[in-house]
Design an enzyme around this catalytic site. Structure first.
Site, PDB file in Angstrom:
ATOM      1  N   ASN A   1      -2.142   6.956  -2.505  1.00  0.00           N
ATOM      2  CA  ASN A   1      -3.352   6.709  -1.723  1.00  0.00           C
ATOM      3  C   ASN A   1      -4.081   5.468  -2.213  1.00  0.00           C
ATOM      4  OD1 ASN A   1      -5.316   7.230   0.265  1.00  0.00           O
ATOM      5  ND2 ASN A   1      -6.616   8.304  -1.210  1.00  0.00           N
ATOM      6  N   ASN A   2      -3.332   4.400  -2.433  1.00  0.00           N
ATOM      7  CA  ASN A   2      -3.954   3.185  -2.956  1.00  0.00           C
ATOM      8  C   ASN A   2      -2.982   2.021  -2.798  1.00  0.00           C
ATOM      9  OD1 ASN A   2      -5.867   1.566  -4.119  1.00  0.00           O
ATOM     10  ND2 ASN A   2      -5.739   2.461  -6.158  1.00  0.00           N
TER      11      ASN A   2
ATOM     12  N   HIS B   1       0.860  -1.182   0.000  1.00  0.00           N
ATOM     13  CA  HIS B   1       0.000   0.000   0.000  1.00  0.00           C
ATOM     14  C   HIS B   1       0.894   1.229   0.000  1.00  0.00           C
ATOM     15  CE1 HIS B   1      -3.758   2.251   0.772  1.00  0.00           C
ATOM     16  NE2 HIS B   1      -2.920   3.106   1.358  1.00  0.00           N
ATOM     17  N   CYS B   2       0.715   2.092  -0.981  1.00  0.00           N
ATOM     18  CA  CYS B   2       1.559   3.275  -1.131  1.00  0.00           C
ATOM     19  C   CYS B   2       0.757   4.521  -0.776  1.00  0.00           C
ATOM     20  CB  CYS B   2       2.084   3.379  -2.567  1.00  0.00           C
ATOM     21  SG  CYS B   2       3.118   4.841  -2.834  1.00  0.00           S
ATOM     22  N   PRO B   3       1.132   5.239   0.296  1.00  0.00           N
ATOM     23  CA  PRO B   3       0.386   6.462   0.642  1.00  0.00           C
ATOM     24  C   PRO B   3       0.538   7.560  -0.391  1.00  0.00           C
ATOM     25  CG  PRO B   3       2.352   6.242   2.009  1.00  0.00           C
ATOM     26  CD  PRO B   3       2.228   4.961   1.239  1.00  0.00           C
TER      27      PRO B   3
END
Length: 316
Positions: free
Chosen positions: A160-161, A155-157
């Site tokens: 945002n996904n 999950h990559c902030p």
């Protein structure tokens, strides 16, 4: 290896008891076409910061370095290249952020759904108790997206996904284009400093010399930081695709129970077909390989169940 105590914590249920599970019915087909957007405050802030930093670089490049330049050809060429790369970077970011990464339908762990899979007696499927869904092979639950994601890498902030089966291409393009515009910015900053040292600082920028130096130093710091960061992420993602192993699978040291693709076949599967210019376009659609639930293999003897899943052996 997990201890026997862990196995006792997992709840084993027969298909005949599944009707008691408080599962929400699967979403209607008309609901699946809605835009994907994760309502996470940290991710939204990181996404806004990403766009702000790109627009800051746009401002400095245009109004500090290119427009005041006396060389029209230099300004036009670099302006077209930089703006083109920035446009593709932001488009890739938007697609990575607003594309369903491969979410498994919530609430499909019902008796009726499992019976519709026509599983063989003794075949094992896995249920995620957090989102009440039947997990396909290589799917993992994301605590931020609150969904199980097919081939979830991480999950990559910043987007945002989750980075998963259906949006990994856009994430790879985003890191590639950000690395390219960062490198381009650094080269232009170096040339601009050399030009200003040889000429009068008041003639090489429409801003005052102190303001020009501060803006260029901040841009240089931003470009160097994101060049290193996105280059590492780009290399990591390409390596994951070529080895047909996601970041989570590598981190957990999972033994491959799936048939691994060759590097080139995996690249074609991730980018949507044979090599073409569409590989580099964030606007081209792709058809991803999905493992149907009907093809989930039986668990091997003595298999250790993951902490976040429940094993359901099917009995007719």
């Amino acid at each position: 290896m997990k201890s026997p105590v862990h196995r006792c914590r997992d709840v084993e249920r027969q298909a005949s008891n599944l009707q008691l599970d408080p599962c929400v019915p699967p979403p209607r087909l008309s609901d699946t076409g809605a835009m994907w957007f994760v309502r996470d405050a940290c991710g939204i802030v990181c996404g806004v910061i990403t766009w702000f930093l790109v627009f800051y670089a746009e401002f400095v490049v245009l109004f500090v370095m290119l427009l005041p330049s006396k060389n029209l050809t230099y300004s036009l060429v670099n302006g077209v290249v930089f703006n083109g790369l920035a446009f593709f970077a932001l488009a890739s970011h938007f697609r990575a952020m607003c594309t369903d990464p491969g979410a498994v339908p919530k609430g499909n762990a019902t008796k009726e759904f499992i019976e519709s899979l026509q599983l063989k007696p003794g075949q094992v499927v896995y249920k995620c108790p957090k989102c009440c869904s039947i997990k396909p092979d290589r799917a993992h639950h994301c605590s931020v997206c609150k969904r199980c994601i097919r081939k979830m890498d991480h999950h990559c902030p910043w987007v945002n996904n989750c980075v998963g089966e259906t949006n990994q291409k856009y994430f790879v393009l985003f890191t590639m284009y950000i690395a390219l515009i960062s490198l381009h910015c650094l080269l232009m900053v170096v040339f601009h400093f050399l030009y200003c040292f040889e000429d009068d600082w008041t003639k090489c920028s429409s801003f005052s010399p102190p303001a020009t130096v501060i803006l260029l130093i901040l841009l240089c710091f931003e470009g160097l930081l994101f060049l290193i960061f996105t280059s590492v992420m780009f290399g990591t993602q390409v390596h994951s695709i070529c080895t047909d192993e996601t970041g989570i699978e590598r981190l957990k040291g999972e033994t491959a129970t799936w048939e691994k693709l060759s590097c080139w076949e995996a690249m074609k599967a991730a980018f949507g077909g044979p090599f073409s210019l569409s590989w580099f376009s964030p606007f081209s659609e792709l058809t991803c390989r999905r493992t149907p639930l009907e093809q989930v293999p039986p668990a091997p003897p003595g298999d250790i169940i993951e902490e976040d899943v429940i094993e359901i052996p099917y009995e007719r």
